[in-house]
Design an enzyme around this catalytic site. Structure first.
Site, short mmCIF file in Angstrom:
data_model
loop_
_atom_site.label_atom_id
_atom_site.label_comp_id
_atom_site.label_asym_id
_atom_site.label_seq_id
_atom_site.Cartn_x
_atom_site.Cartn_y
_atom_site.Cartn_z
NE ARG A 71 -3.96 -0.42 2.10
CZ ARG A 71 -4.97 -0.63 2.94
NH1 ARG A 71 -5.35 0.31 3.78
NH2 ARG A 71 -5.61 -1.77 2.93
CB SER A 173 -9.06 -0.22 2.13
OG SER A 173 -10.14 -0.38 3.02
CG ASP A 330 -14.15 0.31 3.60
OD1 ASP A 330 -15.04 -0.45 3.18
OD2 ASP A 330 -13.01 -0.09 3.90
CG ASP A 334 -12.66 -4.17 3.40
OD1 ASP A 334 -12.93 -2.96 3.59
OD2 ASP A 334 -11.50 -4.61 3.47
NE ARG A 335 -11.39 -1.14 7.19
CZ ARG A 335 -10.44 -0.78 8.05
NH1 ARG A 335 -10.73 0.02 9.05
NH2 ARG A 335 -9.21 -1.21 7.90
CE LYS A 446 -10.97 -4.76 6.70
NZ LYS A 446 -9.70 -5.48 6.60
#
Length: 621
Positions: A71, A173, A330, A334-335, A446
Site C-alpha cells: 500500500r 481501501s 468504506d 469490506d467495512r 471482513k
C-alpha cells in the site's frame, strides 16, 4: 546492461548531475524498464530539474511487501504504486506460487479491483489488475479477472468458491485518494500470513526485470486463459449470504427506513443486491456518493471509521426521508459503519466494538433459533482481534460457545477460522474494532456487504419489538457486563521517535523488561509485549500469541478491569491506542465507568506518550 534507448535517455537527461551513483543507477534502470510514458516523463522532469530529494523519495527504497501486501501512493519510482512495480510484484508472486503449487496452471488465480485512479501517473486499479493478469497469462496460468469493479470480499469468496491457488485485490481501501494497494489471498481464502510475505518479497527481488510479455495487456486479455467470473460470482455470493437470512417475512413487511452510502466507492449496487437477497426494502442511496469517484469529492477522508464528518450527507438524506438508521461502507466495501437517530434528535455513530456486540448477539440468537440441540453450542466459535472489545468473551462464557482472540488484522482471524472449519467446527462470527465484520464463513475476511444485509435484518426485527439498536446494546451490556471502550491515535512519521517511545516503556526503570507498574493512580497487573514475546501473565513470561519484531505492540492490564494496547499501524504512520473497561454483569453505573475510563486514558497519554508529545500529531478532528 543498458539498452540503446536507455543510453539515449541518459544522454538526454545528463543523469550524473544528481551526484549520487546509487540514485543514478536506480533511475537508469527505471528508464530502461518502464514503458508507461507518464511515469517516464515524471522521472525525466525530476532529473532535468535536479530534484534530488524528490528522486530519492521515489527511488531510495522499494515498497515493502508485507502480510497486508502493498500500500503506497501512486506515482513513479520503486517506492510507489505504478505499472512497473505492479509488474515486478506480480512476477515475484507468480514465481512464488509456481514453487508452492504444482497445479497452478490447472487451478489459476482471481484478480479484482476497485475504482481508484491517478491521472498524473496514469495509474488506476483497473490498469494494475490488467497488468497483473498479463503477467500470469504469460506463464500459462488461468486468470479470473473481474470485468468490472467489485467489493474486496468478492476476491476471497472467489478463491474459496472456485478452489483457486490465490487471489489479488487491487485497492487501497479507505486510504487517501492518491494511494493504491495490492492485497493477496492464499488458497484457503484468507489473507496471507508469514512466511508467505517474506517468500514473495524475496521472489520479487529476484524478478525485477520485466518479462517480455508482461507489458502486453491487450494481447493477454484476448487469450482463452482469461476468464470473467463476474456474473457467476455475483449470483453465487448472494446465494451464499442468503443462508444467513432468518426473518424473511419480517424483512418483507418492515417499514424501517435505512440510508446507505458507499462513500464514492464500489458498494452501492452490491448492497442494493444484498438487501434484495434478504427481501429487505432497498436502502435510500446518498445520490452524491453512490457512484464510484476516485477523487472522493465530498469527504476529507473516505473512511467511515472517522465518524460524523463522512456521514454528513447521509444524515441530511435520512432527515429528508424520515430514516432512523444510516449504513456506510468504506470505498472497497469490506467495512461497515452504522449510525442511529436518537430520541433527542442527535445521531449516534456506533463504534466498531459496539457493532461487534450487536452483530455477535444477533448472529448467536439466530443460530440458537435454528438449533434445538443444546450440545451443539460446544462446536461454535467466535473470534475477535486482541485490540477489540472482549464482549464476545463475556457472551461466550455465559452461553457456552468458544471465544478466541487473535493478533490484530483479519489475516489472523481468517486463517484461524480456516483452521477451525477444517476441524469441523462452526465459526459464527469474527470482528475487529476497525468496523470489520465476518458474518459468514463464505468469506474468510471482513465483508461490509453481507454485514449490511444482516444488520438490516437485525434492525427490522428489533423494530417489531419497538426496540432501537441503542436500546438493544444496553440490554446486551446489562446481561453480559458493560464493556466501555475508547480508542484513538497519534500521527508520527519518524520511526526513531516511535522506537524510542516503545523502548522507554520496555525499560521503564532503566533495566531490560522493567515495564511500568503503574500509570498515574492506576495500578498495572499484567503486561504483554508482542514485539518481544514477553507476557507477565504466563508462567515462563512467554507470550502465547505470535510475536513480530517488525511492529510495535504492548498491552497493559489494570487492576480496575481496564485493558490498554498501544501499537503501530501496518498501513499508516500512526501510533494507535485501544482501551476498554470491562465491568461485571449488574454493574450498570455507566456514568462512573465512563469517567473511570476517561481518567485512565488521560493517565496513559500523560505518562506513556508525554515524553514524545511534541513530536506527535493528534488525531485530526
Amino acid at each position: 546492461e543498458v539498452s540503446g534507448v536507455g543510453r539515449r535517455r541518459e544522454m538526454e537527461l545528463g543523469l550524473s548531475t544528481t551526484g549520487d551513483k546509487t540514485l543514478d543507477e536506480a533511475v537508469r534502470l527505471w528508464l530502461q524498464y518502464d514503458k508507461n510514458p507518464k511515469t517516464v516523463a515524471l522521472v525525466q522532469d525530476l532529473v532535468k530539474e535536479g530534484a534530488v530529494e524528490a528522486l530519492k523519495k521515489c527511488f531510495s527504497s522499494r515498497m515493502e511487501f508485507g502480510t497486508a501486501g502493498l500500500r503506497a501512493a501512486m506515482g513513479p519510482g520503486i517506492s510507489c504504486m505504478n505499472d512497473l512495480t505492479i509488474i515486478q510484484t506480480t512476477q515475484g508472486f507468480c514465481c512464488y506460487l509456481e514453487e508452492s503449487f504444482g497445479n497452478l496452471k490447472e487451478r489459476g488465480v482471481v484478480i479484482g479491483y476497485d475504482a481508484r485512479a491517478h491521472p498524473v501517473s496514469g495509474g488506476s486499479s483497473k490498469r494494475f489488475a490488467s497488468l497483473a493478469a498479463a503477467v500470469f497469462i504469460s506463464r500459462g496460468v488461468p486468470v479470473y479477472l473481474f470485468s468490472d469493479i467489485t467489493p474486496t470480499p468478492f476476491v476471497p469468496f472467489t478463491v474459496s468458491h472456485l478452489g483457486l491457488c490465490a487471489g489479488i485485490m487491487v485497492t487501497a481501501s479507505h486510504n487517501p485518494k492518491q494511494d493504491n494497494g495490492y492485497k493477496v489471498y492464499w488458497e484457503n481464502g484468507a489473507q496471507i500470513v508469514s512466511p508467505h510475505d517474506k517468500g514473495i518479497s524475496k521472489a520479487i527481488e529476484e524478478n525485477l526485470k520485466p518479462w517480455p510479455e508482461s507489458w502486453k495487456t491487450e494481447e493477454a486479455l484476448k487469450k482463452p486463459l482469461l476468464k470473467d467470473p463476474f456474473q457467476d460470482i455475483h449470483t453465487q455470493y448472494f446465494k451464499a449470504i442468503q443462508k444467513h437470512c432468518h426473518h424473511r417475512e419480517i424483512n418483507k413487511s418492515s417499514e424501517v427506513k435505512i440510508v446507505h452510502t458507499s462513500v464514492h466507492g464500489v458498494g452501492h449496487t452490491f448492497v442494493q443486491s444484498a438487501f434484495k437477497a434478504f427481501d429487505l426494502h432497498p436502502p435510500y442511496a446518498v445520490e452524491e456518493q453512490k457512484d464510484p469517484d476516485p477523487e472522493f469529492p465530498t469527504v476529507k477522508y473516505p473512511n467511515p471509521e472517522e465518524g460524523e464528518g463522512v456521514l454528513t450527507l447521509s444524515f441530511a438524506l435520512a432527515e429528508k426521508e424520515g430514516a432512523t438508521v444510516v449504513l456506510a461502507n468504506d470505498p472497497d466495501a469490506d467495512r461497515l459503519a452504522i449510525a442511529e437517530k436518537q430520541k433527542s434528535g442527535q445521531w449516534r455513530v456506533f463504534s466498531g466494538n459496539e457493532l461487534g456486540a450487536l452483530l455477535g448477539w444477533w448472529i448467536f440468537r439466530c443460530w440458537k433459533e435454528q438449533n434445538s440441540d443444546a450440545a451443539a453450542v460446544k462446536n461454535l466459535y467466535m473470534l475477535s482481534s486482541t485490540v477489540s472489545s472482549k464482549i464476545l468473551r463475556a457472551i461466550a462464557l455465559k452461553e457456552g460457545f468458544h471465544f478466541e482472540e487473535t493478533l490484530t488484522g483479519f489475516k489472523w482471524m481468517g486463517n484461524r477460522a480456516s483452521d477451525l472449519l477444517d476441524q469441523g467446527k462452526t465459526v459464527l462470527f469474527a470482528f475487529e474494532e476497525a468496523i470489520g465484520y465476518m458474518c459468514s464463513p463464505s468469506v474468510l475476511d471482513k465483508d461490509g456487504v453481507s454485514a449490511a444485509a444482516i444488520a438490516g435484518e437485525m434492525i427490522s426485527y428489533l423494530a417489531t419489538k419497538n426496540t432501537s439498536l441503542s436500546q438493544q446494546l444496553s440490554t446486551i451490556y446489562e446481561e453480559y457486563g458493560y464493556h466501555i471502550s475508547k480508542n484513538s491515535y497519534f500521527i508520527c512519521h519518524d520511526q526513531e521517535v516511535i522506537r524510542s517511545l516503545f523502548e522507554r516503556l520496555r525499560n521503564y526503570t532503566g533495566q531490560k523488561d522493567s515495564y511500568p507498574k503503574e500509570c498515574g493512580r492506576f495500578s498495572i497487573s499484567a503486561v504483554r509485549d508482542l514485539t518481544t514475546g514477553y507476557d507477565s501473565n504466563q508462567p515462563d513470561n512467554k507470550a502465547i500469541l505470535p510475536t513480530s519484531s517488525s511492529s510495535q505492540m504492548i498491552t497493559f492490564t489494570f487492576s480496575n478491569g481496564g485493558v490498554a494496547t498501544m501499537r503501530t499501524s501496518g498501513t499508516e504512520p500512526k501510533i494507535k491506542y485501544y482501551t476498554e473497561l470491562c465491568a461485571a454483569p449488574g454493574n450498570s453505573d455507566v456514568t462512573r465507568l465512563k469517567k473511570e475510563l476517561d481518567e485512565l486514558v488521560d493517565a496513559i497519554v500523560e505518562n506513556f506518550f508525554e515524553p514524545q508529545k511534541n513530536k506527535l500529531l493528534p488525531k485530526p478532528e
